[in-house]
Scaffold this motif. Structure first.
Motif, PDB file in Angstrom:
ATOM      1  N   ALA A 170       0.911   4.570 -17.669  1.00 24.13           N
ATOM      2  CA  ALA A 170       1.526   4.368 -16.353  1.00 24.13           C
ATOM      3  C   ALA A 170       0.608   4.880 -15.247  1.00 24.13           C
ATOM      4  O   ALA A 170       0.458   4.243 -14.197  1.00 24.13           O
ATOM      5  N   ALA A 171      -0.003   6.032 -15.476  1.00 19.81           N
ATOM      6  CA  ALA A 171      -0.910   6.598 -14.475  1.00 19.81           C
ATOM      7  C   ALA A 171      -2.129   5.699 -14.286  1.00 19.81           C
ATOM      8  O   ALA A 171      -2.558   5.447 -13.148  1.00 19.81           O
ATOM      9  N   ALA A 198      -3.917  -0.249  -9.836  1.00 22.89           N
ATOM     10  CA  ALA A 198      -3.259  -1.192  -8.915  1.00 22.89           C
ATOM     11  C   ALA A 198      -3.498  -0.781  -7.470  1.00 22.89           C
ATOM     12  O   ALA A 198      -3.736  -1.624  -6.598  1.00 22.89           O
ATOM     13  N   GLU A 199      -3.448   0.513  -7.194  1.00 19.14           N
ATOM     14  CA  GLU A 199      -3.657   0.985  -5.820  1.00 19.14           C
ATOM     15  C   GLU A 199      -5.097   0.748  -5.376  1.00 19.14           C
ATOM     16  O   GLU A 199      -5.359   0.453  -4.214  1.00 19.14           O
ATOM     17  N   ALA A 244       0.817  -1.213   0.000  1.00 18.94           N
ATOM     18  CA  ALA A 244       0.000   0.000   0.000  1.00 18.94           C
ATOM     19  C   ALA A 244       0.853   1.266   0.000  1.00 18.94           C
ATOM     20  O   ALA A 244       0.564   2.215  -0.736  1.00 18.94           O
ATOM     21  N   ASP A 245       1.919   1.294   0.811  1.00 21.00           N
ATOM     22  CA  ASP A 245       2.755   2.498   0.882  1.00 21.00           C
ATOM     23  C   ASP A 245       3.451   2.781  -0.451  1.00 21.00           C
ATOM     24  O   ASP A 245       3.500   3.918  -0.913  1.00 21.00           O
ATOM     25  N   GLY A 246       3.972   1.740  -1.084  1.00 20.74           N
ATOM     26  CA  GLY A 246       4.643   1.903  -2.365  1.00 20.74           C
ATOM     27  C   GLY A 246       3.698   2.363  -3.459  1.00 20.74           C
ATOM     28  O   GLY A 246       4.056   3.194  -4.301  1.00 20.74           O
ATOM     29  N   LEU A 247       2.484   1.842  -3.455  1.00 21.48           N
ATOM     30  CA  LEU A 247       1.505   2.244  -4.463  1.00 21.48           C
ATOM     31  C   LEU A 247       1.052   3.687  -4.267  1.00 21.48           C
ATOM     32  O   LEU A 247       0.879   4.429  -5.243  1.00 21.48           O
ATOM     33  N   LEU A 248       0.865   4.107  -3.021  1.00 20.33           N
ATOM     34  CA  LEU A 248       0.491   5.507  -2.765  1.00 20.33           C
ATOM     35  C   LEU A 248       1.610   6.451  -3.193  1.00 20.33           C
ATOM     36  O   LEU A 248       1.359   7.497  -3.796  1.00 20.33           O
ATOM     37  N   LYS A 249       2.852   6.078  -2.882  1.00 16.71           N
ATOM     38  CA  LYS A 249       3.990   6.891  -3.297  1.00 16.71           C
ATOM     39  C   LYS A 249       4.072   6.927  -4.827  1.00 16.71           C
ATOM     40  O   LYS A 249       4.308   7.975  -5.418  1.00 16.71           O
TER      41      LYS A 249
END
Length: 99
Positions: free
Chosen positions: A52-53, A59-60, A6-11
């Protein structure tokens, strides 16, 4: 496998959104319409940023693991809520204007 958290996807969402805003600074110097590789590469860049966006935001939003896409915060499949495709689109005509 692809491992997500979750943290990586938000970043990642924040980073790609920042890149989208910077696209307005991209310009081309070759204005010809014959064999203009500068124009083609610029259009390809816009398309890749858009893709990419879409992928990062999709994915998030998916709160499950499925197949080779493992989500560390959601290790199990959730067929009840996620047995479907993800459909996304930009809310503006131009990449740099999208939210």
């Amino acid at each position: 496998p692809v491992y997500r958290n979750a943290d990586g996807l938000l970043k990642g969402k924040d980073v790609i959104d920042g890149i989208m805003k910077k696209y307005k600074d991209v310009g081309i110097s070759d204005r010809s319409m014959v064999w203009n590789t500068d124009l083609i590469e610029t259009l390809e860049l816009e398309n890749l940023i858009n893709q990419a966006a879409q992928e990062m935001h999709s994915a998030e939003a998916r709160k499950e693991s499925r197949g080779a896409h493992a989500h560390e915060n959601f290790p199990d499949r959730d067929d009840e809520n996620w047995m479907k495709h993800t459909l996304s689109f930009l809310d503006k005509t131009y990449v740099e204007d999208a939210k």
